[in-house]
Design a protein around this motif. Structure first.
Motif, mmCIF file in Angstrom:
data_model
loop_
_atom_site.group_PDB
_atom_site.id
_atom_site.type_symbol
_atom_site.label_atom_id
_atom_site.label_comp_id
_atom_site.label_asym_id
_atom_site.label_seq_id
_atom_site.Cartn_x
_atom_site.Cartn_y
_atom_site.Cartn_z
ATOM 1 N N THR A 23 55.790 38.587 45.313
ATOM 2 C CA THR A 23 55.317 39.406 44.640
ATOM 3 C C THR A 23 56.184 40.792 44.731
ATOM 4 O OG1 THR A 23 53.082 38.831 44.941
ATOM 5 C CG2 THR A 23 53.236 41.265 44.648
ATOM 6 N N PHE A 41 49.950 46.408 35.053
ATOM 7 C CA PHE A 41 48.599 46.566 34.598
ATOM 8 C C PHE A 41 48.073 47.483 33.731
ATOM 9 C CE2 PHE A 41 48.456 45.855 39.658
ATOM 10 C CZ PHE A 41 48.520 44.444 39.508
ATOM 11 N N PRO A 43 53.053 41.089 35.201
ATOM 12 C CA PRO A 43 52.540 41.390 36.601
ATOM 13 C C PRO A 43 53.051 40.550 37.653
ATOM 14 C CG PRO A 43 50.489 41.132 35.129
ATOM 15 C CD PRO A 43 51.724 40.514 34.297
ATOM 16 N N SER A 78 40.696 36.972 38.542
ATOM 17 C CA SER A 78 40.868 38.456 38.442
ATOM 18 C C SER A 78 41.957 38.854 37.468
ATOM 19 C CB SER A 78 41.252 38.647 39.939
ATOM 20 O OG SER A 78 42.568 38.215 39.934
ATOM 21 N N ASN A 79 41.858 40.358 37.094
ATOM 22 C CA ASN A 79 42.815 40.822 36.165
ATOM 23 C C ASN A 79 44.337 40.934 36.734
ATOM 24 O OD1 ASN A 79 41.046 41.180 34.061
ATOM 25 N ND2 ASN A 79 40.367 43.266 34.877
ATOM 26 N N ILE A 80 44.487 41.009 37.958
ATOM 27 C CA ILE A 80 45.899 40.859 38.529
ATOM 28 C C ILE A 80 46.370 39.728 38.850
ATOM 29 C CG2 ILE A 80 45.434 43.341 39.805
ATOM 30 C CD1 ILE A 80 45.095 42.149 42.537
ATOM 31 N N ASP A 97 54.206 47.243 37.474
ATOM 32 C CA ASP A 97 52.976 46.202 38.017
ATOM 33 C C ASP A 97 52.510 45.531 36.784
ATOM 34 O OD1 ASP A 97 52.497 45.944 40.606
ATOM 35 O OD2 ASP A 97 51.308 47.818 40.694
#
Ligand code: NDP
Length: 283
Positions: A267, A123, A140, A168-170, A121
């Motif tokens: 994704t 992350f 990501p 956002s971080n993602i 992912d």
């Protein structure tokens, strides 16, 4: 002006087909095919549907997958033990923990516990640091897929004005970094940005990831722009809708992603690619 639709289903299919061919080549050489472990905690219907999509995509590409279903009241320590086991398991290349996790579990602690080389992912803090330092890393999946979709239009990212709405971080932060890496001039906008509409109108490439249905309207889009709608929102009648007012914006944009059928399928395709890359990194 009517924009061209960016077909995320078609682009993601070609990515998955390419992953499938590379996995078939591994198998022909007598090598182990990649294995993705997917952990789901509890029975959130949206999470279940995402996980099903991931396992189905893994089957399509010919990689192995393991679905680990844990009850919603599983303790944090039990979940960490499961991850520790997968970290040790040489037959597992990628570990994905479906988010969000129940409140009693510290999400960051769980992400931190995944072995960096199995963090498909992207992350894990070490992967995040590597991304920002420009070192090799797992990128990501959603941001990686967004760049692929922009590339599929043939519009040049280099030198363009890119505006990313959402930090956002993602999604927001990593996609801004990837656009910067491709030499776009990047503005990151958020809920405190002043005159968001004017900022958005400057964008040759507009990426919207806010979780606010239809918040980007036609008057916020520069004529001819590439508009990437990351939002996945469910309406009262159960339909999926994005963060961009598609009807209006598609009259102005040059290129636009639909919801569903835009970023979502990418994704999953990028997850397949990242898992294959994690396998190949082992030699
Ligand atoms: P977050 O809720 O983590 O972040 C939302 C961001 O949008 C924040 O930075 C927030 O600003 C900003 N924002 C909220 N309201 C406004 C506003 N009115 N004007 C400007 N900025 C605003 O969301 P995620 O990034 O996790 O997800 C965003 C959307 O993308 C969701 O719909 C989600 O479902 C979807 N998504 C889709 C994926 C896919 O595969 N297609 C994958 C991941 C997410 P601030 O920081 O100031 O609060």
């Amino acid at each position: 002006m009517n924009s061209s639709i960016i077909d995320g289903k078609a682009v993601s299919l070609s990515v998955k087909e390419s992953v499938r061919e590379r996995i078939a080549a591994l198998a022909r050489e007598g090598k182990r095919v990649p294995c993705l472990a997917v952990i789901i905690v509890g029975d959130n219907p949206a999470s279940r549907s995402y996980v099903r999509g991931k396992v189905k995509a893994a089957e399509f590409t010919g990689m192995d997958s393991r679905l680990i279903e844990l009850p919603g009241d599983v303790s944090e320590s039990s979940l960490l033990e499961v991850i520790a086991g997968l970290n040790e398991d040489a037959a597992v290349d990628g570990i994905l923990v479906q988010l969000p996790l129940p409140r009693h579990i510290d999400e960051q602690k769980v992400i931190d516990s995944i072995a960096v080389e199995k963090d498909v992912d992207g992350f894990h803090p070490e992967n995040v640091a590597r991304l920002w330092l420009g070192r090799p890393c797992a990128i990501p999946c959603t941001p990686k897929g967004i760049i692929r979709l922009i590339d599929s239009t043939g519009v040049s990212i280099e030198g363009s004005r890119a505006v990313v709405v959402g930090r956002s971080n993602i999604v927001g932060k990593p996609v801004a970094k990837l656009l910067l890496d491709r030499n776009a001039t990047v503005t990151m906008a958020h809920s405190r940005s002043r005159d968001l509409a004017a900022l958005c109108r400057e964008a040759d490439i507009l990426v919207v990831a806010t979780g606010r249905p239809g918040m980007v309207t036609a008057d916020m889009v520069k004529p001819g722009a590439v508009v990437i709608d990351v939002g996945i929102n469910r309406t009262a009648d159960g339909r999926l809708t994005g963060d961009v007012d598609f009807e209006g914006a598609s009259q102005v944009a040059g290129w636009i992603t639909p919801v569903p059928g835009g970023v979502g399928p990418m994704t999953i395709a990028m997850l397949m690619e990242n898992t294959l890359e994690a396998r190949l990194a082992k030699g």
